[in-house]
Design a protein around this motif. Sequence first.
Motif, PDB file in Angstrom:
ATOM      1  N   MET A   1      27.406  22.686  45.666  1.00 51.98           N
ATOM      2  CA  MET A   1      27.169  22.000  46.936  1.00 51.98           C
ATOM      3  C   MET A   1      27.859  20.640  46.913  1.00 51.98           C
ATOM      4  N   ASN A   2      28.582  20.353  47.969  1.00 52.86           N
ATOM      5  CA  ASN A   2      29.201  19.039  48.115  1.00 52.86           C
ATOM      6  C   ASN A   2      28.211  18.098  48.796  1.00 52.86           C
ATOM      7  N   ILE A   3      28.049  16.917  48.226  1.00 55.74           N
ATOM      8  CA  ILE A   3      27.086  15.940  48.733  1.00 55.74           C
ATOM      9  C   ILE A   3      27.823  14.662  49.096  1.00 55.74           C
ATOM     10  N   GLY A  27      25.363  18.902  42.468  1.00 52.97           N
ATOM     11  CA  GLY A  27      26.506  18.994  43.356  1.00 52.97           C
ATOM     12  C   GLY A  27      27.515  17.891  43.105  1.00 52.97           C
ATOM     13  N   GLU A  49      28.494  23.385  55.390  1.00 55.78           N
ATOM     14  CA  GLU A  49      27.896  23.783  54.109  1.00 55.78           C
ATOM     15  C   GLU A  49      27.539  22.578  53.236  1.00 55.78           C
ATOM     16  N   ASP A  50      27.901  21.377  53.674  1.00 54.62           N
ATOM     17  CA  ASP A  50      27.678  20.176  52.881  1.00 54.62           C
ATOM     18  C   ASP A  50      26.285  19.601  53.131  1.00 54.62           C
ATOM     19  N   LEU A  51      25.906  18.683  52.248  1.00 51.72           N
ATOM     20  CA  LEU A  51      24.657  17.941  52.399  1.00 51.72           C
ATOM     21  C   LEU A  51      24.981  16.458  52.433  1.00 51.72           C
ATOM     22  N   GLN A 147      16.094  20.363  47.002  1.00 49.06           N
ATOM     23  CA  GLN A 147      17.021  21.384  46.500  1.00 49.06           C
ATOM     24  C   GLN A 147      16.381  22.776  46.578  1.00 49.06           C
ATOM     25  N   LEU A 150      16.439  23.999  50.227  1.00 49.10           N
ATOM     26  CA  LEU A 150      17.763  24.437  50.649  1.00 49.10           C
ATOM     27  C   LEU A 150      18.155  25.754  49.983  1.00 49.10           C
ATOM     28  N   THR A 155      15.737  25.605  56.497  1.00 47.29           N
ATOM     29  CA  THR A 155      16.404  24.444  57.103  1.00 47.29           C
ATOM     30  C   THR A 155      15.563  23.854  58.235  1.00 47.29           C
TER      31      THR A 155
END
Length: 253
Positions: A1-3, A27, A49-51, A147, A150, A155
């Motif tokens: 996951m990209n944060i 992430g 798809e990011d957070l 986490q 998710l 959501t």
Amino acid sequence: MNITELYFSPTGGTQKAADLFTQALAGQVQTVDLCDSRADFSAVSLSAEDLAVIAVPSYGGRVPAVAIQRLSAVHCNGAAAVLMVVYGNRAFEDTMVELEDAAKAAGFHVVAGVAAVAEHSIARQFAAGRPDAQDTAQLAAFAAQVQEKLAAGRTTEPAIPGNRPYKKAGGSGMVPKPTKDCASCGLCAQSCPVQAIDPANPQKVDSHACISCMRCVAVCPHGARKLNPVMLAAANTMLKKVCSDRKENELFL
């Protein structure tokens, strides 16, 4: 996951709390400093798809207006967001609900909220040293719960506390001024989030533009920017009753 961690942290407390929370997530992390008056925030882009972890301080129970303006320029593309409001052990009042509205208006999908305590930016004896070890453990536990939510594909939006309409915004009126120790190095002007200090003459301050964020006090290498001692003493007296007991961090999931 990209944060993506987006923070408005003039004196460092908000960033510290946000870092502790974000580092406990799994992430790849990129950071965006919303205090940087020279940055092009429209160049920041996330995917669905990011957070995002969006962290701001509470100033009198509200979000600093400049932080909302800069957040609105970000291309979030429906990314999930955790809201973090950091306050100096008094109260965060309508800050989180205002941040929720701003995040939604920018296109984020809010999945959680965190209220965290850090050292008060003006009266620094309140919540001194926070976030501390106890806070660190609590923020890591909050990150694990987010986490888990998710990962389970949940959501749902949390119930965020606060009032609409928000409480009336009001400046503290506490504008740091240079002392005789000022060397006119210009670091304060360079660092000011709202460009309230004249770079050609750092001893000149636009009191109407100043948001009393205390960044100039925090970054001055000479300790040469101070508040009016009478006003500071009055603020300390006013805050003593409401800030003395330890407030705990809160998670809204």
